[in-house]
Design an enzyme around this catalytic site. Sequence first.
Site, PDB file in Angstrom:
ATOM      1  N   GLU A  15       0.862  -1.181   0.000  1.00  0.00           N
ATOM      2  CA  GLU A  15       0.000   0.000   0.000  1.00  0.00           C
ATOM      3  C   GLU A  15       0.900   1.233   0.000  1.00  0.00           C
ATOM      4  OE1 GLU A  15      -3.411  -0.214   2.452  1.00  0.00           O
ATOM      5  OE2 GLU A  15      -3.692   1.950   2.561  1.00  0.00           O
ATOM      6  N   ARG A  51     -11.100  17.783  10.108  1.00  0.00           N
ATOM      7  CA  ARG A  51     -10.355  16.527  10.272  1.00  0.00           C
ATOM      8  C   ARG A  51      -9.014  16.749  10.972  1.00  0.00           C
ATOM      9  NH1 ARG A  51      -8.160  12.734   5.293  1.00  0.00           N
ATOM     10  NH2 ARG A  51      -6.299  12.051   6.404  1.00  0.00           N
ATOM     11  N   GLU A  64       3.853   9.039  -1.152  1.00  0.00           N
ATOM     12  CA  GLU A  64       2.459   8.967  -1.593  1.00  0.00           C
ATOM     13  C   GLU A  64       1.959  10.314  -2.105  1.00  0.00           C
ATOM     14  OE1 GLU A  64      -0.150   7.737   1.555  1.00  0.00           O
ATOM     15  OE2 GLU A  64      -1.960   8.144   0.397  1.00  0.00           O
ATOM     16  N   ARG A  70      -1.519   4.087  17.081  1.00  0.00           N
ATOM     17  CA  ARG A  70      -1.512   5.262  16.205  1.00  0.00           C
ATOM     18  C   ARG A  70      -2.593   6.277  16.586  1.00  0.00           C
ATOM     19  NH1 ARG A  70      -2.265   4.271  10.576  1.00  0.00           N
ATOM     20  NH2 ARG A  70      -0.534   5.526   9.845  1.00  0.00           N
ATOM     21  N   ASP A 116      -2.038  14.460   7.015  1.00  0.00           N
ATOM     22  CA  ASP A 116      -1.685  13.194   6.393  1.00  0.00           C
ATOM     23  C   ASP A 116      -0.501  13.297   5.440  1.00  0.00           C
ATOM     24  OD1 ASP A 116      -1.814  10.576   5.801  1.00  0.00           O
ATOM     25  OD2 ASP A 116      -3.775  10.592   4.846  1.00  0.00           O
ATOM     26  N   TRP A 164     -12.394  13.473   2.271  1.00  0.00           N
ATOM     27  CA  TRP A 164     -11.546  12.865   1.260  1.00  0.00           C
ATOM     28  C   TRP A 164     -11.634  13.655  -0.056  1.00  0.00           C
ATOM     29  CZ3 TRP A 164     -12.544   6.812   1.870  1.00  0.00           C
ATOM     30  CH2 TRP A 164     -11.891   6.375   3.043  1.00  0.00           C
ATOM     31  N   ASN A 179      -3.175  -1.374   7.857  1.00  0.00           N
ATOM     32  CA  ASN A 179      -4.505  -1.894   7.513  1.00  0.00           C
ATOM     33  C   ASN A 179      -4.324  -3.410   7.492  1.00  0.00           C
ATOM     34  OD1 ASN A 179      -5.617   0.699   7.150  1.00  0.00           O
ATOM     35  ND2 ASN A 179      -4.715   0.794   5.104  1.00  0.00           N
ATOM     36  N   LYS A 207      -3.556   0.348  14.144  1.00  0.00           N
ATOM     37  CA  LYS A 207      -4.420   1.388  13.575  1.00  0.00           C
ATOM     38  C   LYS A 207      -5.842   0.982  13.946  1.00  0.00           C
ATOM     39  CE  LYS A 207      -5.902   3.268   9.069  1.00  0.00           C
ATOM     40  NZ  LYS A 207      -5.549   3.382   7.639  1.00  0.00           N
ATOM     41  N   GLU A 246     -10.309   5.171   9.437  1.00  0.00           N
ATOM     42  CA  GLU A 246     -10.536   4.759   8.052  1.00  0.00           C
ATOM     43  C   GLU A 246     -11.128   3.353   7.964  1.00  0.00           C
ATOM     44  OE1 GLU A 246      -6.697   5.454   6.166  1.00  0.00           O
ATOM     45  OE2 GLU A 246      -7.236   7.541   5.835  1.00  0.00           O
TER      46      GLU A 246
HETATM   47  C1  BDP Z   1      -3.041   7.594   4.233  1.00  0.00           C
HETATM   48  C2  BDP Z   1      -2.931   6.564   3.142  1.00  0.00           C
HETATM   49  C3  BDP Z   1      -3.582   5.255   3.491  1.00  0.00           C
HETATM   50  C4  BDP Z   1      -3.096   4.802   4.855  1.00  0.00           C
HETATM   51  C5  BDP Z   1      -3.318   5.895   5.880  1.00  0.00           C
HETATM   52  C6  BDP Z   1      -2.739   5.546   7.255  1.00  0.00           C
HETATM   53  O1  BDP Z   1      -3.527   7.077   1.963  1.00  0.00           O
HETATM   54  O2  BDP Z   1      -3.271   4.322   2.479  1.00  0.00           O
HETATM   55  O3  BDP Z   1      -3.727   3.624   5.238  1.00  0.00           O
HETATM   56  O4  BDP Z   1      -2.668   7.068   5.467  1.00  0.00           O
HETATM   57  O5  BDP Z   1      -1.719   6.107   7.599  1.00  0.00           O
HETATM   58  O6  BDP Z   1      -2.179   8.637   3.936  1.00  0.00           O
HETATM   59  O7  BDP Z   1      -3.303   4.728   7.978  1.00  0.00           O
END
Ligand code: BDP
Length: 704
Positions: free
Chosen positions: A178, A347, A404, A335, A376, A545, A221, A298, A302
Site C-alpha cells: 500500500e 479533520r 504517496e 496510532r 496526512d 476525502w 490496515n 491502527k 478509516e
Molecule cells: C493515508 C494513506 C492510506 C493509509 C493511511 C494511514 O492514503 O493508504 O492507510 O494514510 O496512515 O495517507 O493509515
Amino acid sequence: MLAVFTALMAFTGSLRAEDGYALWMRYAPLEPALVAHYGTSLGEVVAPDQTPTQRAARDELVLGLTGLLDRAPRLNTSAVTGHAVVLGTPTSSALIAPLHDEMASLGQEGYLLRRAHIGGREVLLVAAPRDIGVLYGVFHLLRLLQTGASLDTLEVRESPRLQLRVLNHWDNLDGHVERGYAGRSLWDWQTLPEWRDPRYTDYARANASLGINGTVLNNVNASAQSLAPDYLAKAAALADIFRPYGIRVYLSARFSAPIELGGLATADPLEPDVQRWWRDKADEIYAHIPDFGGFLVKANSEGQPGPQDYGRSHADGANLLAKALAPHGGVVMWRAFVYAHDVPADRATQAYTEFAGLDGAFLPNVIVQVKNGPLDFQPREPFHPLFGAMPHTPLMMEVQITKEYLGFATHLVYLGPLYEEVLQADTRARGEGATVAQFLTGIAGVANIGNDRTWTGSHFDQANWYAFGRLAWNPQHPSRDIAAEWAAMTFAPDPEVVEPIVGMMMASREAAVSYMTPLGLHHLMARGHHYGPGPWVDGGPRADWTSVYYHRADRHGIGFDRTARGSNAVGQYAPDVAALYGDVTQVPEPLLLWFHHVPWDHRMASGRPLWDELVGHYTQGVRQVQGMQTTWAGLQGRVDAHRHAQVAAFLSIQRREAQWWRDASVAYFQAVSGRPLPAGETAPPHPLAWYQALAFPSAPGDGR
Ligand code: BDP
C-alpha cells in the site's frame, strides 16, 4: 558461515554493476590518494567471531575495506600484528576490556572510535558496551572512509538519541505494498520460512548501517492472518535473519483478530475472553520470536476496527494489548491517526481531540504514534499539535518515507528538509522553547522499500531511507550534511559530484511544494491513488476525502480558516504558537492557506496579491525542476552511465508532471477565482475539463 559469505559475494558481485542494489554501501575503490592515506593504518582487522553480531561486524568491515582499498585486510581474532582496526566489547575482547568504565555512559547501542597504541603499534579501536554497538561503529568507520574523512585525530562517541527507530512496512500478505512505488513486497510470504532470500540479510545490513532497530513487517490496515501460526513461523524466520543486525520484528495487529482468528463473538477490550485471547497470542508469538518488539495498531481509523466499536476508549484498547505484551517486554505503538467522517469537526483537529485528554491513561509500554502533521503526510504541514501536549505519554513521530503525496518514486524529492523542519519545530510547550524532537521516544518511517532492484524505486529515493535512519539516530543532524554524506557514498566522494547533487536535493522538497500545493494548500491530489493533481475533487463517500474540503476556494478567496473564527485548530497549539499561526499578518507564508481563508487579492510580503503569488509559485516549481535537469546533465561522465540515464529519465517525468500539476491547478483556480493570469504567465495549454477528464485506474500503490 558459508551462507553469510554467499550473501556477501552476491552483494559484492552486484555492486560493480552500479544498478543501485548496493545502496550507500557500494564500497567502490577510493581514489589512489585516499587509498594511500588510509592504507597503512588499515591493513589488519582484529575481531572476535563468537556471536552472529560479532561476525556481522567483522565481515562488514572486511567487505568494506577490501572494496574501498582494493585489498583484503589480514584477519586476526585477538593478536595485533600490524596497524589494525580492533573491534570488540569489554567481554568479547581483552584489548577492549580496559575501556569498560568509560564506555558505561554509551548505553546499550552506543560505541566509540579512537586511535590508540597496542604493543607499540598504532591501532584504531571500534569499541562498544555490546556487540551491536561495535557493528554500528564499523558502519561509522566505513562511512568516514567512503566520504573521504580524515582519521588522523579520530575520537568519536555516539549513542542514539531516540530509543525506537522503526520502519513501518505497509505490505500486504499477497505482496502488494500500500502506497508502495518500488515493486512488490520484499517479503515473500509464500516461500518463507524455508527460503531465506539473501536479500533479507542485505536489508538488515542497510538498516543496521543507519542504526534502525525495528521493523513492522505488515500493513497497518492489517489482516488478522499475520497473527496466525503459519505466518508467525514466517515472521520468526525474518526475525532470525535480522537479529544479528540489532533489528527487532514487530507486527501490525488487527484489533478484531480475536473474532477473526479466535472465533470469539467480540473484541471488546474489557471482556475477559478477549483479554485471555491476546495474552495467549502474545505467549505464542514470543515462543516463536523471543525478542518480538510488539504491536503497531491502527484502530477506529478509516474503517479499521477498534475499541470504540464497543464504546471503549483508545486507552482501553491500547492497554489491552500492552498488558498481554508486558510480561515479555513488548510495546504497543498505538496510532493517533484517527478521524471519522461522521464527525463534523475539521479533520485536522480530530486526533488531538481524541488523544490529548487520554494523557496519563496509557500503560507504560504504550507509545502513541503521531503523524508529523495533523493531516496526512502532505508536502507541507505544520507540526502535529499532540507534540508537547501529552507530557505523560511516550510519543513516536511517524513520517512517510514513501512519497504517496510527493510524486511517488519518479519525482526527485529529498525529504531530509521536511523531517528536519518538523523535528526542529518549536512547540513552545510549557511556554518556552521545546522542539518536537525533544518529545520523542521513537520515530517510525513508512518504508519506501520493495523488491525493485534499487530497493526504493529510484536512485534518489534511497536518500530518503538513508536520511530517515540518520535522523532517527540523531534528530539534530542537519539534513544538508546527511545529503552530502549520502551523495558521496552513493556516487563518489568528489566535491564536483557531491556539491551539485546536494544543491539539487536541498531545493527539491520546496520545488515539489511549489508545483503541487504552495502557500499552505494541502490534500489536492487526485482521488484514491493520489497520482497527479485533483484540486477539483468533490463529492464521493466523505467530504474529508475531497480537495474542495481543504482549499475552500470560491470567487472571493481561498484557504481553510483554522483560526478561532473558523475550526479553531490553532487553539490546539501552545498559546505562543496559536498566536503566531492564528494571526494572518504573522503566520509564516508557507502555512498561510493552511490556517487562513484570505481574499485573492490578499497582500503578500512581496507586495503582490495572493493570486499572483500562487500562480508564481506553481511556475517557479516547474522552473526548479528544469534547473535540476540542467544540473544533472552537467554530471554526465561523472556519474556512471546506467544511473545517470535513469535519473535523467525520471527527471523528465518529473518535469512533465510538474508542468501538469501547474497547468491543471492554474486552470482550476483560475476558473474558480475568475482572475486573469498575472503578467508574464502562460495559459495552461488545455481547458480545465481536459485535466479533469484524465483517469489513471492503474496508478501504482493504491490502498486496498
Ligand atoms: C493515508 C494513506 C492510506 C493509509 C493511511 C494511514 O492514503 O493508504 O492507510 O494514510 O496512515 O495517507 O493509515
